[in-house]
Design an enzyme around this catalytic site. Structure first.
Site: not given
Length: 384
Positions: A221, A234
């Site tokens: 990501s 995350y």
């Protein structure tokens, strides 16, 4: 764009964003083929060959040619290619693709798209995939558990065959400030987003190395390059898999002597998937202080089909590559090589445009719920 989102965006701007402009410029003003004709065109207008307009346009063409030549040489080097011939593209006959987290979102679309090509697809997920394709094989598996992955992998190899392509796609997000994360939250994030990659590779990589061909796709990501509020776990987990991807590349090249096994890294911005369906990005009101249409122009949310298209293109080409979507993902990644003060300014600008620090402000977790977590319905009330 999903119905009801960014409803105040003018219809003419619904598909117009900075990425469209970049694509157009890359084929015109930044294309050596296009700019090669500019000096000739200027000279043909009764200009002398030493006129400034001719020299500047010729210089621009030279710089672009050097830039694209270096990129081409880098691509050849990375993939062991030659100037005399192109590497063979992927033959989809007898390919077996394994996708983690393939029951929803991007993974589901990728599985069903490849299945239409008559490719055997194996989906690992805790939830079953919805598919009408006979060649999609679902195996219930919690990839955060090594013992479970180890047992299921042996079943897959025996019943379907040795996967030749592995797409590590599964992920989970908590959406909480660091101090509010429970031990269970942090353990789950890293167990799925990071350790799951290790367990899947540990189970299936030996077979891929033995057959000396294949492709490993690592889905990370853009948050791996920039810290974001309420996403510390995350961001860290996605940053870790980039290091895993890079180390894997060198192990394949230097230890196993199998450079023909390709590796692709996917780093994307926000994608319309169930994982972030209850975040501010997925709501009508954007998290950015910019007007919705301007936010959409500079930080366009992605649809799954855009990511799937890019992954399949990389698999088709049979080349190791990096996929960054949308365009601002390149800027976020590039910001890390600048001095700290430049990086801080760039990150401030990017985060102000995207509103990323506020995207998880009212986040509700609906994907990857553990047994100790409660389901929250669309009205905001908890369900048993």
């Amino acid at each position: 764009m999903p119905s009801g989102q960014f409803s105040d965006i003018p219809e003419t701007l619904g598909v117009l964003d900075v990425d469209v402009f970049i694509k157009v410029l890359s084929r015109t003003l930044f294309s050596p083929f296009f700019t090669a004709f500019i000096p000739l065109l200027v000279a043909s207008q009764r200009q002398q060959w030493d006129a400034p307009a001719v020299k500047w346009s010729a210089g621009w063409f030279f710089l672009l040619s050097m830039f694209w030549s270096l990129r081409f040489i880098s691509k050849l080097w990375r993939n062991g290619g030659s100037l005399l011939y192109q590497s063979a593209r992927t033959s989809w006959e007898n390919q077996i693709v394994l996708i983690t987290g393939g029951a929803s979102g991007t993974g589901e679309l990728l599985a069903n798209t490849l299945a239409v090509r008559n490719v055997d697809v194996v989906v690992l997920d805790v939830n079953p995939i919805v598919s009408e394709n006979y060649n999609v094989h679902y195996y219930k598996c919690d990839i955060s558990n090594w013992e479970e992955v180890n047992v299921i992998s042996k079943r897959i190899i025996e019943e379907v065959g040795q996967p030749t392509i592995v797409v590590n796609n599964a992920g989970v997000v908590q959406g909480k400030p660091l101090v509010e994360l429970s031990a269970e939250d942090i353990n789950q994030t890293f167990a799925v987003n990071t350790l799951g990659h290790f367990w899947v590779l540990k189970a299936f990589l030996p077979g891929i190395v033995k057959q000396r061909f294949g492709h490993i796709v690592t889905v990370s990501s853009v948050t791996a390059f920039a810290g974001i509020a309420r996403m510390a776990d995350y961001c860290a987990s996605k940053s870790a898999v980039i290091s895993l991807h890079e180390s894997l590349r060198y192990e394949l090249d230097k230890i196993y002597r199998t450079p023909q096994i390709r590796t692709t890294l996917v780093t994307t911005g926000f994608i319309h998937t169930p994982l972030f369906s209850r975040s501010s990005y997925a709501a009508t009101e954007t998290p950015s202080p910019l007007p919705a249409w301007l936010f959409h122009f500079f930080a366009p949310p992605l649809d799954s089909h855009e990511v799937v298209k890019a992954i399949i293109a990389a698999l088709d080409a049979n080349e190791s590559t990096d996929i960054k979507l949308p365009f601002y993902a390149h800027l976020v990644a590039l910001s890390r090589v600048f001095p700290s003060w430049v990086r801080d300014v760039l990150q401030w600008v990017i985060l102000q445009i995207s509103g990323a620090d506020y995207m998880m402000e009212n986040f509700v977790k609906v994907s990857g719920l553990r047994g100790d977590e409660e389901v929250v319905n669309d009205e905001g009330s908890k369900e048993a």
